[in-house]
Scaffold this motif. Sequence first.
Motif, PDB file in Angstrom:
ATOM      1  N   PHE A  35       0.687  -1.200   0.078  1.00  0.00           N
ATOM      2  CA  PHE A  35       0.017   0.074   0.004  1.00  0.00           C
ATOM      3  C   PHE A  35       0.883   1.188   0.102  1.00  0.00           C
ATOM      4  N   GLU A  45      -4.529  15.168   5.407  1.00  0.00           N
ATOM      5  CA  GLU A  45      -4.319  13.854   6.256  1.00  0.00           C
ATOM      6  C   GLU A  45      -3.468  12.974   5.304  1.00  0.00           C
ATOM      7  N   ILE A  47      -3.339   9.234   4.490  1.00  0.00           N
ATOM      8  CA  ILE A  47      -4.237   8.147   4.479  1.00  0.00           C
ATOM      9  C   ILE A  47      -3.595   7.025   3.718  1.00  0.00           C
ATOM     10  N   PRO A  48      -3.950   5.506   4.332  1.00  0.00           N
ATOM     11  CA  PRO A  48      -3.256   4.436   3.575  1.00  0.00           C
ATOM     12  C   PRO A  48      -4.279   3.852   2.485  1.00  0.00           C
ATOM     13  N   LEU A  49      -3.792   3.747   1.296  1.00  0.00           N
ATOM     14  CA  LEU A  49      -4.565   3.057   0.167  1.00  0.00           C
ATOM     15  C   LEU A  49      -3.762   1.838  -0.499  1.00  0.00           C
ATOM     16  N   THR A  50      -4.304   0.873  -1.044  1.00  0.00           N
ATOM     17  CA  THR A  50      -3.850  -0.364  -1.444  1.00  0.00           C
ATOM     18  C   THR A  50      -3.415  -0.004  -2.742  1.00  0.00           C
ATOM     19  N   VAL A  64      -7.985   2.061  -5.902  1.00  0.00           N
ATOM     20  CA  VAL A  64      -9.214   2.381  -6.073  1.00  0.00           C
ATOM     21  C   VAL A  64     -10.019   2.564  -4.798  1.00  0.00           C
ATOM     22  N   ILE A  65     -10.757   3.806  -4.632  1.00  0.00           N
ATOM     23  CA  ILE A  65     -10.992   4.375  -3.504  1.00  0.00           C
ATOM     24  C   ILE A  65     -12.624   4.355  -3.121  1.00  0.00           C
ATOM     25  N   GLN A  66     -12.704   4.349  -1.959  1.00  0.00           N
ATOM     26  CA  GLN A  66     -14.023   4.296  -1.645  1.00  0.00           C
ATOM     27  C   GLN A  66     -14.114   5.767  -0.745  1.00  0.00           C
ATOM     28  N   VAL A  68     -15.540   7.519   2.042  1.00  0.00           N
ATOM     29  CA  VAL A  68     -16.328   7.256   3.303  1.00  0.00           C
ATOM     30  C   VAL A  68     -16.050   8.442   4.333  1.00  0.00           C
ATOM     31  N   GLY A  69     -15.326   9.433   3.989  1.00  0.00           N
ATOM     32  CA  GLY A  69     -14.899  10.397   5.263  1.00  0.00           C
ATOM     33  C   GLY A  69     -14.476  11.601   4.443  1.00  0.00           C
ATOM     34  N   LYS A  70     -13.566  12.479   5.259  1.00  0.00           N
ATOM     35  CA  LYS A  70     -13.214  13.359   4.902  1.00  0.00           C
ATOM     36  C   LYS A  70     -12.304  13.709   3.644  1.00  0.00           C
ATOM     37  N   THR A  71     -11.287  13.042   3.783  1.00  0.00           N
ATOM     38  CA  THR A  71     -10.172  13.107   3.062  1.00  0.00           C
ATOM     39  C   THR A  71     -10.571  12.090   1.526  1.00  0.00           C
ATOM     40  N   THR A  72     -11.113  11.064   1.666  1.00  0.00           N
ATOM     41  CA  THR A  72     -11.480  10.450   0.314  1.00  0.00           C
ATOM     42  C   THR A  72     -12.738  11.149  -0.344  1.00  0.00           C
ATOM     43  N   ARG A  73     -13.581  11.995   0.408  1.00  0.00           N
ATOM     44  CA  ARG A  73     -14.514  12.697  -0.222  1.00  0.00           C
ATOM     45  C   ARG A  73     -13.982  14.042  -0.933  1.00  0.00           C
ATOM     46  N   LEU A 111     -15.346  -3.128  -2.906  1.00  0.00           N
ATOM     47  CA  LEU A 111     -13.994  -2.532  -3.000  1.00  0.00           C
ATOM     48  C   LEU A 111     -12.712  -3.353  -2.996  1.00  0.00           C
TER      49      LEU A 111
HETATM   50  C1  LIG Z   1      -3.461  -0.884   4.671  1.00  0.00           C
HETATM   51  C2  LIG Z   1      -4.721  -0.079   4.334  1.00  0.00           C
HETATM   52  C3  LIG Z   1      -5.002  -0.088   2.975  1.00  0.00           C
HETATM   53  C4  LIG Z   1      -6.297   0.507   2.719  1.00  0.00           C
HETATM   54  N1  LIG Z   1      -6.584   0.382   1.271  1.00  0.00           N
HETATM   55  C5  LIG Z   1      -7.699   1.063   1.080  1.00  0.00           C
HETATM   56  C6  LIG Z   1      -7.903   1.275  -0.385  1.00  0.00           C
HETATM   57  O1  LIG Z   1      -7.331   0.627  -1.345  1.00  0.00           O
HETATM   58  N2  LIG Z   1      -8.975   2.016  -0.761  1.00  0.00           N
HETATM   59  C7  LIG Z   1      -9.856   2.683   0.074  1.00  0.00           C
HETATM   60  O2  LIG Z   1     -10.960   3.209  -0.120  1.00  0.00           O
HETATM   61  N3  LIG Z   1      -9.586   2.524   1.452  1.00  0.00           N
HETATM   62  C8  LIG Z   1      -8.528   1.769   2.019  1.00  0.00           C
HETATM   63  N4  LIG Z   1      -8.413   1.768   3.130  1.00  0.00           N
HETATM   64  C9  LIG Z   1      -8.985   2.532   4.205  1.00  0.00           C
HETATM   65  C10 LIG Z   1      -8.697   4.057   3.925  1.00  0.00           C
HETATM   66  O3  LIG Z   1      -7.332   4.394   4.506  1.00  0.00           O
HETATM   67  C11 LIG Z   1      -9.887   4.917   4.738  1.00  0.00           C
HETATM   68  O4  LIG Z   1     -11.166   4.723   4.068  1.00  0.00           O
HETATM   69  C12 LIG Z   1      -9.497   6.189   4.537  1.00  0.00           C
HETATM   70  O5  LIG Z   1      -8.180   6.652   5.509  1.00  0.00           O
HETATM   71  C13 LIG Z   1     -10.544   7.027   5.463  1.00  0.00           C
HETATM   72  O6  LIG Z   1     -10.143   8.473   5.469  1.00  0.00           O
HETATM   73  P1  LIG Z   1     -11.253   9.699   5.238  1.00  0.00           P
HETATM   74  O7  LIG Z   1     -10.506  10.960   5.868  1.00  0.00           O
HETATM   75  O8  LIG Z   1     -11.890   9.721   3.993  1.00  0.00           O
HETATM   76  O9  LIG Z   1     -12.171   9.069   6.216  1.00  0.00           O
HETATM   77  P2  LIG Z   1     -12.381   9.807   7.711  1.00  0.00           P
HETATM   78  O10 LIG Z   1     -12.888  11.029   7.847  1.00  0.00           O
HETATM   79  O11 LIG Z   1     -11.190   9.352   8.509  1.00  0.00           O
HETATM   80  O12 LIG Z   1     -13.611   8.535   8.146  1.00  0.00           O
HETATM   81  C14 LIG Z   1     -13.403   7.309   8.197  1.00  0.00           C
HETATM   82  C15 LIG Z   1     -14.589   6.562   8.593  1.00  0.00           C
HETATM   83  O13 LIG Z   1     -14.769   6.918  10.082  1.00  0.00           O
HETATM   84  C16 LIG Z   1     -16.191   7.566  10.275  1.00  0.00           C
HETATM   85  N5  LIG Z   1     -15.878   8.568  11.419  1.00  0.00           N
HETATM   86  C17 LIG Z   1     -15.195   9.696  11.056  1.00  0.00           C
HETATM   87  N6  LIG Z   1     -15.151  10.259  12.061  1.00  0.00           N
HETATM   88  C18 LIG Z   1     -15.871   9.572  13.162  1.00  0.00           C
HETATM   89  C19 LIG Z   1     -16.533  10.049  14.415  1.00  0.00           C
HETATM   90  N7  LIG Z   1     -15.965  11.052  14.967  1.00  0.00           N
HETATM   91  N8  LIG Z   1     -17.305   9.047  14.985  1.00  0.00           N
HETATM   92  C20 LIG Z   1     -17.497   8.133  14.215  1.00  0.00           C
HETATM   93  N9  LIG Z   1     -17.163   7.822  13.068  1.00  0.00           N
HETATM   94  C21 LIG Z   1     -16.535   8.646  12.528  1.00  0.00           C
HETATM   95  C22 LIG Z   1     -16.494   8.114   8.940  1.00  0.00           C
HETATM   96  O14 LIG Z   1     -17.990   8.324   8.996  1.00  0.00           O
HETATM   97  C23 LIG Z   1     -15.996   6.942   8.118  1.00  0.00           C
HETATM   98  O15 LIG Z   1     -16.844   5.885   7.734  1.00  0.00           O
HETATM   99  C24 LIG Z   1      -7.201   1.156   3.511  1.00  0.00           C
HETATM  100  C25 LIG Z   1      -6.564   1.302   4.959  1.00  0.00           C
HETATM  101  C26 LIG Z   1      -5.483   0.573   5.369  1.00  0.00           C
HETATM  102  C27 LIG Z   1      -4.997   0.379   6.826  1.00  0.00           C
END
Ligand SMILES: Cc1cc2nc3c(=O)[nH]c(=O)nc-3n(C[C@H](O)[C@H](O)[C@H](O)COP(=O)(O)OP(=O)(O)OC[C@H]3O[C@@H](n4cnc5c(N)ncnc54)[C@H](O)[C@@H]3O)c2cc1C
Length: 154
Positions: A35, A45, A47-50, A64-66, A68-73, A111
């Motif tokens: 990753f 921020e 963030i780790p992505l594969t 390939v990214i989903q 779900v939260g702040k950075t990925t959006r 994903l």
């Molecule tokens: C080794 C590894 C490989 C990965 N590979 C991939 C990949 O290939 N593709 C991929 O899409 N993702 C991957 N991920 C996951 C990816 O790193 C995370 O989805 C990403 O860091 C989320 O960051 P964000 O800022 O978008 O979300 P954040 O804002 O950090 O939110 C993440 C999740 O937590 C919830 N959340 C945030 N704050 C709160 C709170 N205060 N209370 C409750 N819930 C909360 C959000 O609703 C969301 O569902 C991987 C993770 C790891 C560890």
Amino acid sequence: MANFEIVTREDFSDVTYLLEIRHPMMARAAKPGQFVIVMLNEQGERIPLTIADFDCDKGTITLVIQAVGKTTRQMQQACQVGTSLYGVVGPMGIPSPIGNAKKVMCVGGGLGVAPIFPQARAFKQAGAYVIGVVGFRSKELVFWEEKFRAVATS
Ligand SMILES: Cc1cc2nc3c(=O)[nH]c(=O)nc-3n(C[C@H](O)[C@H](O)[C@H](O)COP(=O)(O)OP(=O)(O)OC[C@H]3O[C@@H](n4cnc5c(N)ncnc54)[C@H](O)[C@@H]3O)c2cc1C
């Protein structure tokens, strides 16, 4: 700071998108199962992505990214072809052992289908008979069907 230019963007669904990024050194170094750590911008921020695919000839890696939260959006909005990521560090993690198995089944869902592609390809290149079992919530969410068919029997 190097220029990690986005050369391809593909949207698989409302929340799932692919980014192909120019990074020749990473493309040469990457192994299945590894990753990267990505920073969208200087304040962003980390963030780790594969690494879902890598191509040494093109000098690119694919994520390939989903969203779900702040950075990925934020990335879903900002990452378009011709723009660049601020930072991409890696490859990180222990590569998946490939070995010399004769028959291998690679299973992934949603994903999680993307990260197993490099492993399925590596098993095939090592001479294994590869069976791919991939699942999605609906037909509309299916992606990389052809890529998997090229390396695995389904
Ligand atoms: C080794 C590894 C490989 C990965 N590979 C991939 C990949 O290939 N593709 C991929 O899409 N993702 C991957 N991920 C996951 C990816 O790193 C995370 O989805 C990403 O860091 C989320 O960051 P964000 O800022 O978008 O979300 P954040 O804002 O950090 O939110 C993440 C999740 O937590 C919830 N959340 C945030 N704050 C709160 C709170 N205060 N209370 C409750 N819930 C909360 C959000 O609703 C969301 O569902 C991987 C993770 C790891 C560890």
